[in-house]
Design an enzyme around this catalytic site. Structure first.
Site, PDB file in Angstrom:
ATOM      1  N   CYS A   1      -3.840   9.161   6.199  1.00 24.15           N
ATOM      2  CA  CYS A   1      -2.850   8.848   7.235  1.00 24.15           C
ATOM      3  C   CYS A   1      -3.500   8.850   8.616  1.00 24.15           C
ATOM      4  O   CYS A   1      -3.159   8.035   9.472  1.00 24.15           O
ATOM      5  CB  CYS A   1      -1.707   9.864   7.204  1.00 24.15           C
ATOM      6  SG  CYS A   1      -0.724   9.782   5.709  1.00 24.15           S
TER       7      CYS A   1
ATOM      8  N   CYS B   1       0.818  -1.218   0.000  1.00 22.95           N
ATOM      9  CA  CYS B   1       0.000   0.000   0.000  1.00 22.95           C
ATOM     10  C   CYS B   1       0.850   1.265   0.000  1.00 22.95           C
ATOM     11  O   CYS B   1       0.387   2.318  -0.391  1.00 22.95           O
ATOM     12  CB  CYS B   1      -0.858   0.097   1.255  1.00 22.95           C
ATOM     13  SG  CYS B   1      -2.107  -1.143   1.375  1.00 22.95           S
TER      14      CYS B   1
END
Lengths: 390, 187
Positions: free
Chosen positions: B105, B35
């Site tokens: 994030c 990822c």
């Protein structure tokens, strides 16, 4: 803090000699080169000299040189000229590691204009699969466009060989030589390409000036339709100061070509060998012995590129990463994906691209900075333990 | 270059609570090497279900590191019930905001925390309800609907920024657009 600039495939410092050459044409020498008076014509004479200098760098004739605003304009002009020249042909060929100026244009032509596109793959070393390329060529092919050398890895494509095959089949061949110019010996006569794009700001001229070389005899149709400038091949009043600057930059590039392939290459090789030696889990991307002399694409296992760049930035070191870490797309760049670079090092790929302005001291500074940066990030990484990947 | 707040930069350059945690009794992992970012969160939880220590290991960009660091600072001293209510916005707010394209994030922090809590309680996180839309990042239609409603997302790019969905191979972008349209249609 001193800046150590090793991002020359992104853009370059404008050479002092180039600035000096340009300055009068921003000021008192503002005449239009097309004018019928001596005041304008003195600028016209300088533009003519610049055209000759560009031609000399790539062994073209001056009247085969068309000035544009950038590499992207040159690329677009070339592709549209080819498909206009052969409107009945509906197949176009490029590689899958091109710069967006070609890649996205070809995708656009596929989507909006119904062209069938062959994106020729590369192998794990970034080398072109010429077998796929040659098998895809047909009488329906309007153009083949390939980059001379890759901006990310520096890998060089076999342009002369492909140009010859294209010629045999009567297919127009264009090369995007934006990265190759000034780094490799480019000879359009020997190579036999139909069209070639180059860009000023990669060879120490300013941003906003490019060139399209068009082989004599090619049935070219202009992309920017307008006045008679550039012999009717590109409308718009000439960007005189920038053209004159580019001419100077080409003269310098010709003189510096040997330096690029000796001293700059030695610096690159030194940086490469030191990083490989001092940092474990490190891989060079691209075929080692067929790359641009200034380019190093190097991947560090288990760490991420943006983090490396920001820590390098703190040391005044400018470089690029191999991933476009934008808009949530954390995929490595399309070039590294096409090369099937493993994820473990693709995300941590950094590109250092040098110029003749770099020094050995600077390389030492980079090496000294990189060791603790990678160490720090690996201490944080869940994929690195006791000196190796987990 | 990213427009990071001073707080993001500070937490990236000097992350708090880095490393494995000795005596951790709860671990939450999210993301993967493929990822492009991953977080492993370690918690030490006492008998009153209070988090007495937290550390992290993160692979990712500056905002991923800063979000992880912020997360550990925020949750230390919280009970698991309090921590369970933490949202990605809390992490982003703590850092003075994240660029829109980096919101995922903070989502990663929230997700690792959820998994760590489930790990402590011995709860299996059930397979996600709904249909997988984005195979690259394992995102379902229900998650997209939820994110679109909660955050007023309007475009596929917005969804990618928040959930990463569509940011990999891109094959699901059309499907994401349909999901957004269906939410809009329902008002």
């Amino acid at each position: 803090m001193n800046v150590i600039y090793t991002d020359n495939n992104a853009t370059t410092k404008v050479a002092d000699e180039v600035i000096e050459e340009m300055m009068p044409y921003f000021g008192e020498l503002y005449g239009n080169p097309s004018s019928m008076h001596t005041f304008g014509d003195q600028v016209g004479k300088k533009v003519k000299q610049a055209r000759q200098r560009v031609a000399d760098l790539i062994n073209a004739d001056p009247d085969e040189i068309v000035f544009t605003s950038c590499g992207t304009e040159s690329d677009n002009s070339a592709i549209y000229a080819a498909i206009n020249a052969f409107p009945e042909r509906k197949h176009i060929i490029t590689s899958n590691v091109e710069h967006p100026a070609i890649k996205n244009l070809f995708s656009h032509l596929a989507k909006k204009e119904g062209y069938e596109v062959t994106f020729v793959p590369v192998d794990k070393k970034g080398q072109l699969n010429t077998k796929v390329l040659y098998e895809s060529m047909s009488e329906n092919t309007a153009i083949i466009s390939l980059m001379w050398a890759n901006n990310e890895t520096g890998v060089i494509f076999p342009i002369e060989e492909v140009a010859q095959k294209a010629r045999e089949k009567g297919i127009v061949f264009h090369t995007d030589a934006v990265q190759a110019t000034g780094k490799l010996d480019i000879d359009v006569k020997k190579t036999g390409v139909d069209m070639l794009s180059l860009s000023g700001h990669k060879i120490h001229a300013p941003k906003g000036i490019g060139v399209l070389y068009i082989k004599k005899g090619f049935k070219f149709t202009p992309y920017l339709i307008g006045g008679h400038q550039e012999d009717g091949r590109r409308g718009g009043t000439e960007n005189t100061a920038f053209i004159i600057g580019l001419g100077k930059a080409c003269e310098l590039a010709k003189n510096n070509l040997e330096l690029m392939n000796t001293e700059v290459k030695e610096l690159r090789d030194y940086l490469q060998s030191q990083l490989l030696e001092k940092i474990a889990g490190t891989t060079v991307n691209g075929v080692i012995d067929n790359r641009l002399p200034n380019t190093l694409s190097i991947g560090f296992d288990a760490v991420e590129g943006e983090s490396i760049l920001l820590l390098l930035d703190r040391e005044g070191i400018c470089a690029s990463s191999g991933s476009a870490c934008t808009s949530g797309s954390l995929d490595p760049s399309h070039v590294l994906v096409a090369m099937e670079v493993p994820f473990k090092s693709a995300h941590g790929t950094i590109r250092f691209s040098l110029s003749h302005y770099n020094t050995k001291d600077e390389m030492d500074h980079i090496i000294t900075a990189m060791v603790p940066i990678i160490e720090k990030l690996r201490l944080m990484s869940p994929f690195w333990k006791d000196g190796k990947m987990v | 270059m990213w427009d990071y707040t001073d707080k993001v930069k500070e937490h990236f350059l000097h992350p708090r609570n880095v490393g494995e945690l000795e005596g951790a009794n709860a671990v939450g992992e999210t993301g993967s090497l493929n990822c492009g970012d991953a977080l492993k969160l370690y918690l030490k939880v006492n008998e009153n279900e209070r988090i007495i220590d937290a550390t992290f290991m993160t692979f990712g960009c500056a905002s991923a590191v800063a979000s992880s660091s912020a997360l550990t600072e925020i949750i230390k001293g919280m009970t698991l019930n309090e921590a369970a209510k933490l949202t990605n916005d809390d992490i982003s707010d703590y850092l003075g905001g994240l660029p829109k394209a980096k919101m995922h994030c903070s989502v990663m922090g929230q997700s690792a925390l959820k998994k760590a809590i489930a790990d402590f309680r011995g709860v299996q996180i059930l397979e996600k309800p709904g249909q997988i839309v984005c195979e690259c990042f394992d995102v379902t239609d229900l998650e997209i609907i939820d994110a679109v409603k909660t955050n007023g997302l309007e475009t596929t790019e917005d969804v990618t920024d928040y959930l990463k969905a569509g940011g990999g191979c891109g094959q699901c972008l059309e499907r994401i657009e349909q999901v957004i349209e269906s939410v809009k249609a329902k008002g």
